[in-house]
Design a protein around this motif. Structure first.
Motif, PDB file in Angstrom:
ATOM      1  N   ARG A  62       0.924  -0.884  -0.253  1.00 56.71           N
ATOM      2  CA  ARG A  62      -0.091  -0.080   0.204  1.00 56.71           C
ATOM      3  C   ARG A  62       0.676   1.224  -0.122  1.00 56.71           C
ATOM      4  O   ARG A  62       0.919   2.216  -0.829  1.00 56.71           O
ATOM      5  CB  ARG A  62      -1.181   0.148   1.299  1.00 56.71           C
ATOM      6  N   ARG A 145     -16.149  12.611   4.303  1.00 52.89           N
ATOM      7  CA  ARG A 145     -14.775  12.572   3.830  1.00 52.89           C
ATOM      8  C   ARG A 145     -14.988  12.605   2.269  1.00 52.89           C
ATOM      9  O   ARG A 145     -15.646  12.822   1.412  1.00 52.89           O
ATOM     10  CB  ARG A 145     -15.236  11.332   3.438  1.00 52.89           C
ATOM     11  N   TYR A 161      -5.585  14.242   6.020  1.00 52.50           N
ATOM     12  CA  TYR A 161      -5.351  13.527   6.837  1.00 52.50           C
ATOM     13  C   TYR A 161      -5.906  14.933   8.126  1.00 52.50           C
ATOM     14  O   TYR A 161      -6.836  15.367   9.331  1.00 52.50           O
ATOM     15  CB  TYR A 161      -4.688  13.223   7.812  1.00 52.50           C
ATOM     16  N   GLU A 190     -15.702   6.019   6.396  1.00 49.07           N
ATOM     17  CA  GLU A 190     -15.937   5.016   7.697  1.00 49.07           C
ATOM     18  C   GLU A 190     -15.229   6.241   8.424  1.00 49.07           C
ATOM     19  O   GLU A 190     -16.074   7.238   8.877  1.00 49.07           O
ATOM     20  CB  GLU A 190     -13.863   5.342   7.341  1.00 49.07           C
ATOM     21  N   SER A 192     -12.306   8.705  11.428  1.00 46.03           N
ATOM     22  CA  SER A 192     -11.518   9.702  11.309  1.00 46.03           C
ATOM     23  C   SER A 192     -10.247   8.417  11.124  1.00 46.03           C
ATOM     24  O   SER A 192      -9.281   9.655  10.275  1.00 46.03           O
ATOM     25  CB  SER A 192     -11.225  10.291  12.515  1.00 46.03           C
ATOM     26  N   GLY A 193      -9.598   7.437  10.883  1.00 47.92           N
ATOM     27  CA  GLY A 193      -8.284   6.943  11.317  1.00 47.92           C
ATOM     28  C   GLY A 193      -8.517   4.579  11.090  1.00 47.92           C
ATOM     29  O   GLY A 193      -8.357   4.454  11.393  1.00 47.92           O
ATOM     30  N   ASN A 195     -11.880   1.902   9.606  1.00 39.97           N
ATOM     31  CA  ASN A 195     -13.356   1.160   9.011  1.00 39.97           C
ATOM     32  C   ASN A 195     -13.976   1.082   9.431  1.00 39.97           C
ATOM     33  O   ASN A 195     -13.743   0.483  11.044  1.00 39.97           O
ATOM     34  CB  ASN A 195     -12.706   0.029   8.031  1.00 39.97           C
ATOM     35  N   LEU A 214     -10.166   4.692   2.981  1.00 41.96           N
ATOM     36  CA  LEU A 214      -9.355   4.226   2.956  1.00 41.96           C
ATOM     37  C   LEU A 214      -9.853   2.371   2.483  1.00 41.96           C
ATOM     38  O   LEU A 214      -9.851   1.342   3.718  1.00 41.96           O
ATOM     39  CB  LEU A 214      -8.660   4.456   3.775  1.00 41.96           C
ATOM     40  N   ARG A 219      -9.669  -4.235   7.349  1.00 43.67           N
ATOM     41  CA  ARG A 219     -10.686  -4.312   7.228  1.00 43.67           C
ATOM     42  C   ARG A 219     -10.328  -5.665   6.320  1.00 43.67           C
ATOM     43  O   ARG A 219     -11.415  -6.299   6.792  1.00 43.67           O
ATOM     44  CB  ARG A 219     -11.128  -3.079   6.044  1.00 43.67           C
ATOM     45  N   SER A 252     -12.236  -0.386  12.186  1.00 45.33           N
ATOM     46  CA  SER A 252     -11.398  -1.708  12.451  1.00 45.33           C
ATOM     47  C   SER A 252      -9.927  -0.416  12.201  1.00 45.33           C
ATOM     48  O   SER A 252     -10.067   0.230  11.138  1.00 45.33           O
ATOM     49  CB  SER A 252     -11.485  -2.898  11.838  1.00 45.33           C
ATOM     50  N   THR A 254      -5.729  -0.915  11.935  1.00 48.00           N
ATOM     51  CA  THR A 254      -4.012  -1.093  12.902  1.00 48.00           C
ATOM     52  C   THR A 254      -3.612  -0.489  14.033  1.00 48.00           C
ATOM     53  O   THR A 254      -3.864  -0.826  15.381  1.00 48.00           O
ATOM     54  CB  THR A 254      -2.578  -0.184  11.777  1.00 48.00           C
TER      55      THR A 254
END
Ligand SMILES: Cc1ncc(COP(=O)(O)O)c(C=O)c1O
Length: 305
Positions: A62, A145, A161, A190, A192-193, A195, A214, A219, A252, A254
């Motif tokens: 990515r 978004r 962002y 989604e 702010s950071g 999904n 994103l 996700r 969801s 990282t």
């Protein structure tokens, strides 16, 4: 107080974090012309000489694709090599978040992506829970978004962002933990950071990749895992009203991992969250290297190699 890893990757090598500094005139600082990644590195609870990376190949791909969207090249092997060098230089003993960043590095003005130098850096920061694992309250943002026709949303472009930042702060200042953003077509996109998933009548539903989301690696993993666990997963547009009647809503990402939503606007959501719980438990086992069925999702970096 932020706890940064002592060594960062800067201009092609590991240097002390305090020496990894940029000029005030750096192009990307002014124009948002960078793209970043975000991956967790976890010391193996069963082996202190090993660091576990979740889906490092997907993260590298990515980021490499994000670089292409910025009209520059950053190959996946370079990303992997630098990440391993940073881990070996720092030997982290607690969970960290690695932030690789590709950016326009020239000094001076004029927004553009041609005739410009790019560079690549990585730093790490200790990171426990980004959101409360007990659940979060979400405001539906007044910010919309962005659309893929104005900005390449398949990449993690730093300039994008601003919308996440406005939405998050608006939510927090009005007493919520997180923001849910609708897209320009009035459908749920989604957070702010992170999904977003909902559960209705046992079916796991999430906005498709055509909903200006994103393409989250967590996700994609949740979807694959849920199907393998026998659940029905549907990717389709999600309406705002569905957030209020869903049996479960969760986020969801990282940083956020899998985090339940306990309230949307003024509506409390049901407390038992069997689908979220099952998925979270399984993902935790995978990320901690305890699930042999998904060991191929884990990259093991040896520190004694
Ligand atoms: C805007 C946005 N959406 C979704 C995500 C979740 O993506 P991933 O699961 O790859 O971390 C992130 C985090 O990186 C993000 O910044």
């Amino acid at each position: 107080m932020h706890q940064f890893l002592p060594q960062a990757w800067f201009r092609g090598r590991c240097v002390p974090f305090a020496e990894a500094t940029l000029s005030v005139a750096t192009h990307a600082l002014h124009y948002g012309t960078g793209a970043f990644g975000g991956m967790r590195a976890l010391p193996n609870p069963a082996d202190p000489n090993e660091i576990l990376l979740f889906r490092a190949d997907r993260h590298a791909r990515r980021l490499s694709q994000s670089a292409r969207l910025l009209l520059t090249e950053l190959d996946e092997a370079t990303i992997h090599g630098a990440i391993e060098a940073v881990l070996r230089a720092n030997r982290p003993t607690c969970p960290v978040y690695l932030r690789p960043f590709v950016y326009t590095a020239d000094l001076g003005i004029a927004p553009r992506l041609h005739n410009i130098e790019t560079d690549f850096l990585i730093y790490g920061i200790e990171l426990g829970d980004y959101l409360s694992p007990e659940g979060v309250s979400c405001r539906i943002s007044s910010w919309i978004r962005q659309e893929d026709r104005s900005l390449p949303l398949r990449g993690k472009i730093s300039g994008a962002y601003i919308t996440s930042s406005l939405a998050k702060t608006e939510a927090v200042k009005s007493g919520f933990d997180e923001a849910i953003l609708m897209n320009s077509r009035g459908k749920v996109s989604e957070a702010s950071g992170m999904n977003l998933f909902i559960v209705r009548d046992g079916v796991l539903i999430t906005p498709g990749v055509d909903q200006d989301i994103l393409e989250g690696i967590t996700r994609a993993s949740v979807i694959e895992l849920a199907r393998a666990m026998g659940m029905t997963v549907v990717e389709r547009p999600v309406d705002k009203s569905e957030l209020f009647i869903a049996d479960e809503v969760f986020l969801s990402g990282t940083a956020a991992k899998v985090t339940p939503v306990r309230r949307v606007e003024a509506t409390d959501l049901p407390a038992p969250r069997p689908v979220m719980e099952r998925l979270r438990e399984r993902l935790t086992a995978i990320t901690e290297g305890r699930d042999p069925d998904y060991d191929h999702w884990i990259t093991r970096v040896r520190l004694d190699a």
